[in-house]
Every structure is written in structure tokens, then in C-alpha cells.
Design a protein around this motif. Structure first.
Motif, short mmCIF file in Angstrom:
data_model
loop_
_atom_site.label_atom_id
_atom_site.label_comp_id
_atom_site.label_asym_id
_atom_site.label_seq_id
_atom_site.Cartn_x
_atom_site.Cartn_y
_atom_site.Cartn_z
N CYS A 194 -2.09 2.03 1.02
CA CYS A 194 -1.40 1.60 -0.20
C CYS A 194 -2.41 1.02 -1.18
N ALA A 226 -2.03 -1.02 -3.46
CA ALA A 226 -1.78 -2.42 -3.80
C ALA A 226 -2.19 -3.36 -2.67
N CYS A 227 -1.78 -3.04 -1.43
CA CYS A 227 -2.03 -4.00 -0.35
C CYS A 227 -2.97 -3.46 0.72
N CYS A 266 5.25 2.31 0.97
CA CYS A 266 4.59 1.18 1.61
C CYS A 266 5.67 0.31 2.25
N CYS A 278 4.67 -6.53 0.05
CA CYS A 278 4.11 -5.68 -1.00
C CYS A 278 5.20 -5.19 -1.93
N ARG A 317 4.79 -2.73 -4.09
CA ARG A 317 4.38 -1.44 -4.62
C ARG A 317 5.47 -0.37 -4.51
#
Ligand SMILES: [Zn+2]
Length: 444
Positions: free
Chosen positions: A43, A45-46, A82, A87, A89
């Protein structure tokens, strides 16, 4: 979908595999790709690796030609969800280093576009024609590639050269009120070059004033500035002032070429002034001075013995008028004798007594002809710049590197039919003049 290992190896794009290649009736091939890089599931983002596929999407990144002609690319990407609770996202599509998110070109195509210009010396237009992308995309790739290969700070050197070049043509306009012609555009670039290492341009600034030169120098790292012991310039007081401010410990070296040029100019002025005084007009065929005018421009060592005799006897026959012109020529030659002592010519360091003896001979000659204003002015300029001239004779550093760079810059500009954007022009100048040094620096 099973991967085609042979086609994958041929296509050779890291992080993806070829599943099949279609060929249309017009011969156009389409390469279908799937992702193999496991990191594509991470992912953005995370960083958690996603495990649930939400769907499929197909993108059409542009890539290099293969097997001699263009290919279309279809990348069958998965959309992942995700599942990390903290998260926000949600979903994301795969990306790989060669094709980052939202990029419509593979990195290798982008690199090739930039490299063709920066290393290959191609124009932006031609790079785009050869490889496909449009001008703005190629130009962006050029900037990115240049940033990668140009050193962030100039390499260390013991001597730099500073000189100015005109950017494009000066533009004149007639003022409708006064009828006078006025200069409305006359742009100059001041270049900083490696005077001894042959590593090309270090940078350029716009404008012709001391402040812009000093500002560029001041902005270099302290360590780099400490290593610059000599700065070669032509007879330009603006540069000298800037160097004294920004590099107070560096020695200013005056380029010998420009001193000889100055002496030639004063000799020509002297000849023209005396000819007018004598004849009330310019010299023409049949005048003694007309016979020798071309010989006056030559250097003593380039004259054959009979030419030297002709020069001296012809001028002597002309009486005082001719002997004064001869005195001008001798002053130029005495100055050249002094400059020829330079370390560069003899490959040894000339001793101080030889330099001061040669300077004395020149000054004594000028004092003997103090009534000739051209010689007096020349001697005054030599005095005003003596430190820089003596430094040249002692060290032998010249600004020849600047001249070589200027040729490369002009060639590059001509190939591109000029530049509109000055920042792009400076970047192109940097890449053109450092090309050879960068090639040589590559590991064999
Ligand atoms: Zn996430």
C-alpha cells in the motif's frame, strides 16, 4: 494468464512479465504485461502488503521501440484493497519502479529521451521524433537526466576562467520620437569554466555586472572556493572587482590573447591616425603604408626575412611618419616578447629578472615615443593590469577553455535554431560543455 518467459526476457522490463504479444494487421505489435514485483502489492500509504484484489485495470504506458519498431504496451494491473485498519487509503493500483503511479512513460523511455540530448547531443525536437514523446515531455526528461548526471557542486579545480558570451542577436529599434536607434535587447551570459581540468562549464549567470558574478561565486561551497587559486579573465574591470569581493585570496590572471589583441588595436589606430594626418585620406594603392599594412598585422616570427626588411625599409623611407608606425609595431612586438616568456611556452617558470627586463624594454621604448598617444594608452593599460599580466607570464594559465566552450555552446544553439527559454539554454550549455568530461569519468 501464463507468462511467456522468452518474450519476458526479450522485453526486459523489471517488475513485469509478458503474457502474450499480439500482432495487428498493420503490423503493430501489442505487448500484454502483468506485474511480477511483489512490492507492487504494498500500500503506498502505509506499506502493508494487500491480499485482497478489488479488480483489474489496464494502462497503456509508452515504452522504447523493440526489434526496430514501436510497440504498444498494455499493462494489466490489479487494484488492491488495503486492509490495514488504521489506514485510510482504501484501494490502490499496482506500481513498479519503471512505471510509477500516474506515469505514462516507462522510466527507461524517459531516461533515453533525456540521455539522447544530455549525453548524445541531440536536439529536444529530434529526441522526441526518434523516441516518440512530445517536446515538453522530452524537455522534462532532459532536466531530470541532467540533474542526475551533472555534479551538484562544481568539481574542485585550482583555476577557473570567467568570460561573457552574447545570447542571441542584439535587437535595435528606432525611437519614433527622436529617430535614434536604441538597443532594446542585448542579453549576455557570463560563464564560469574549469580553466585547467577541461571539465567544461561550471555555471552561467545572466547580466554583465560585478554583482551577478560575485553572487554566483559567493554561492559556491566554501571548500570549492578555497581550492580556486587562479582566475583567468580578459581585460574586464567588472570581473576583477567581483573576484576581489568573492574570492579575495585568488590571483587574477589576464588572458594573454586579449593583451595582444589590444596591442594590435592600438597599432591599427596609430596607423590610421598618422595616415590621415599625412595624406588627409585613407591609405590606398601606391602609398608606402598600403604596401606594408598587412605585414604590420603579422607577428615578427611569422615574417620571412625579406618581408621584415621590406617592412622596415618601406616605413623608414616614409620619414618620421613611417618611423612612428614602425615604433608602434615594435611596441606590440616588445609586448609579445614579454608574454612569450610565459610558463606555457617555455614549460619552465621564467625568472623574475627576465620578466622585469622585458617589461623595462617595453616601457623604455614607449617612453622614447611618449608623443604617440596610442602607445601611452597601451602602456597605461599594461600598468593598470600588471599584476594579472605578470601572473599570466609566471603561471601560464589562459582563458582558452572559455573560448572552446563558447564554440560548443554556439554549435548547440545553432542545431536547436536558438532557444526561447534562458534557463533551458543554460542547462543545454552545461550539458554540452561537460559531455566529454562526463564520458571520461565513466568507469571503463
Ligand atoms: Zn494502507
Amino acid at each position: 494468464m501464463g507468462n511467456d518467459t522468452g518474450a519476458t526476457a526479450l522485453f526486459d522490463l523489471e517488475g513485469v512479465a509478458v503474457v502474450r504479444v499480439d500482432r495487428a494487421e498493420d503490423g503493430m505489435r501489442t505487448v500484454h504485461l502483468v506485474t511480477t514485483d511483489p512490492a507492487a502489492r504494498a500500500c503506498p500509504a502505509c506499506g502493508t502488503f494487500a491480499t485482497r484484489v478489488k479488480g483489474l485495470t489496464v494502462t497503456r504506458p509508452r515504452d522504447l521501440a523493440h526489434g526496430g519498431s514501436a510497440v504498444a504496451v498494455r499493462w494489466h494491473k490489479r487494484r488492491w484493497q488495503c486492509r490495514e485498519k488504521r489506514c485510510e487509503r482504501g484501494t490502490f493500483t499496482e506500481q513498479i519502479a519503471q512505471i510509477p503511479a500516474r506515469m505514462r512513460l516507462t522510466e527507461r523511455l524517459r531516461t533515453a529521451c533525456g540521455q539522447a540530448v544530455v549525453d548524445g547531443g541531440r536536439t529536444v525536437v529530434q529526441s522526441g521524433r526518434d523516441l516518440g514523446p512530445s517536446w515538453p515531455i522530452v524537455m522534462r526528461a532532459v532536466r531530470a537526466f541532467a540533474q542526475r548526471v551533472l555534479p551538484p557542486t562544481p568539481p574542485r579545480t585550482s583555476a577557473i576562467g570567467i568570460d561573457e558570451t552574447r545570447r542571441g542577436k542584439p535587437v535595435w529599434r528606432q525611437n519614433p520620437d527622436t529617430g535614434k536607434w536604441e538597443l532594446i535587447a542585448d542579453a549576455w551570459h557570463i560563464g564560469f569554466v574549469d580553466a585547467v581540468g577541461g571539465r567544461g562549464l561550471f555555471g552561467q549567470v545572466e547580466g554583465r555586472n560585478a554583482a551577478s558574478v560575485a553572487a554566483w561565486l559567493a554561492a559556491r561551497p566554501e571548500d570549492w572556493k578555497r581550492h580556486v587559486k587562479h582566475v583567468a579573465i580578459d581585460l574586464c574591470a567588472t570581473f576583477r572587482a567581483a573576484i576581489r569581493t568573492a574570492l579575495p585570496d585568488a590571483v587574477v590572471v589576464v588572458d594573454c590573447f586579449h593583451i595582444v589583441q589590444l596591442a594590435q588595436r592600438h597599432l591599427a589606430d596609430l596607423r590610421r591616425r598618422l595616415t590621415w594626418k599625412q595624406h588627409g585620406r585613407r591609405a590606398r594603392k601606391g602609398d608606402g603604408v598600403y604596401t606594408v599594412r598587412k605585414l604590420l598585422r603579422r607577428n615578427k616570427e611569422d615574417l620571412r626575412p625579406e618581408q621584415l626588411t621590406l617592412l622596415e625599409t618601406e616605413l623608414d623611407h616614409m620619414g618620421t611618419y613611417g618611423r612612428q608606425i614602425l615604433a608602434g609595431w615594435q611596441a606590440k612586438e616588445l609586448l609579445r616578447d614579454l608574454l612569450r616568456l610565459a610558463a606555457k611556452h617555455t614549460r619552465t617558470h621564467p625568472d623574475r629578472s627576465a620578466i622585469s627586463a622585458a617589461r623595462h624594454r617595453f616601457n623604455a621604448h614607449v617612453a622614447d615615443h611618449a608623443h604617440l598617444p596610442e602607445l601611452a594608452t597601451l602602456a597605461e593599460t599594461i600598468d593598470a593590469w600588471w599584476d594579472g599580466i605578470e601572473a599570466y607570464v609566471t603561471i601560464g594559465i589562459t582563458n582558452a577553455a572559455s573560448e572552446g566552450n563558447n564554440r560548443l555552446i554556439k554549435l548547440d544553439a545553432r542545431c536547436a535554431f536558438g532557444y526561447h527559454n534562458r534557463e533551458n539554454q543554460r542547462l543545454r550549455s552545461l550539458t554540452a560543455t561537460t559531455r566529454r568530461a562526463r564520458r571520461e569519468a565513466l568507469p571503463a
